[in-house]
Design an enzyme around this catalytic site. Structure first.
Site, PDB file in Angstrom:
ATOM      1  CG  ASP A  82     -12.356  -8.934  47.821  1.00  0.00           C
ATOM      2  OD1 ASP A  82     -12.183  -8.324  48.956  1.00  0.00           O
ATOM      3  OD2 ASP A  82     -13.719  -8.802  47.096  1.00  0.00           O
ATOM      4  N   GLY A 181     -22.858 -12.341  48.198  1.00  0.00           N
ATOM      5  CA  GLY A 181     -23.944 -12.774  47.042  1.00  0.00           C
ATOM      6  C   GLY A 181     -25.131 -11.829  47.320  1.00  0.00           C
TER       7      GLY A 181
HETATM    8 ZN   LIG Z   1     -16.176  -9.825  50.993  1.00  0.00          ZN
END
Ligand SMILES: [Zn+2]
Length: 283
Positions: A82, A181
């Site tokens: 990622d 988030g």
């Molecule tokens: Zn991301």
């Protein structure tokens, strides 16, 4: 089935109107939950690793779990790095057996983003590794990348087209209004932008910041061309809460019990997402 890159699974998903879940794992237990859920639901899946997680355990440890867990599976599984800004980390991942990587040079000026992504493609393509790249700035915190709200901006569609024309990326992550988030308030998703970029580039898009979006938002984004959906924050909660809730309720110092509860809670979350993204039974 051995690990494979994500090119074919994403192209298939895009054509067929579903998305493949990319689940951020933290350790062996969470990786096992992801693999078992995919196998049980006959779904392709992407094991996603943050740079922090890889550095915490070491490249070889993470890769040995992935190899061992996928040895006897019968569904397509990719292991993907990622958001990575560091070409050296990408190089080691490629050498260590990762089948897919994301170069995140989105904080750089456009030309520099193109140049860095091009260099990653040069490293990846001869090794049959798929590449994801980002354009625009996705708000929130992911790994070591912090983007404040005032600094976030959506991807420019003209630049997106130019970017994908210059670079044969396998997956493209334009900033389209989602956030990393936990969402504060209602997310403003730029559906028209997703549609335009998906149509004009023809590249499967990645939806970042998947945690907390409503089911209908997922369905709409997937229908418009998002073929990869990233789930990280939700799994962090399942990871901690699965363990802690069990311990608080039972107060027994037998770590295998809360670890089992943690696995169950992670697997439940992955199963729920795979069903939501429509990839169940696609293998
Ligand atoms: Zn991301």
């Amino acid at each position: 089935m051995s690990l494979q890159n994500m090119k074919e699974m994403l192209n298939r998903a895009k054509e067929d109107g579903y998305a493949v879940g990319a689940f951020n794992i933290l350790d062996y237990n969470s990786m096992k939950a992801v693999v078992d859920a995919a196998e049980e639901l006959r779904s392709p899946v992407i094991i996603q690793t943050s740079v922090k997680t890889v550095v915490f355990w070491g490249y070889d440890a993470v890769m040995s779990w992935a190899r061992q867990l996928t040895e006897n599976t019968s569904v397509p599984i990719a292991i993907h790095l990622d958001h990575c800004k560091d070409l050296e980390v990408i190089r080691i991942c490629i050498e260590s057996g990762w089948t897919s990587v994301m170069i995140d040079a989105s904080s750089k000026p456009f030309e520099e983003n193109v140049e860095l992504t091009g260099r990653v493609l040069e490293m990846a393509k001869p090794n049959n590794i798929s590449v994801e790249a980002e354009l625009g700035a996705i708000v929130g915190v992911e790994d070591d990348i912090h983007v404040k709200e005032q600094d976030s901006h959506l991807a420019d569609p003209e630049q997106a087209v130019e970017f994908c024309k210059k670079l044969p990326v396998d997956c493209f992550a334009p900033a389209i209004g989602t956030a990393h988030g936990v969402y504060k308030g209602e997310p403003k998703i730029a559906y028209d932008l997703i549609e335009e970029i998906a149509k004009r580039t023809g590249v499967p898009l990645a939806l970042h910041g998947g945690t907390g979006l409503a089911d209908e938002v997922f369905h709409k984004c997937i229908a418009l061309g998002c073929a990869k959906v990233n789930i990280s924050t939700q799994l962090k909660y399942a990871h901690i809460n699965g363990f802690v809730d069990y311990f608080v309720a039972n107060n027994i110092y037998n770590p295998l019990k809360p670890l089992q509860a943690q696995y169950d809670s992670l697997k439940t979350a992955v199963v729920q997402n795979i069903k939501l993204f429509g990839s169940q039974g696609k293998v």
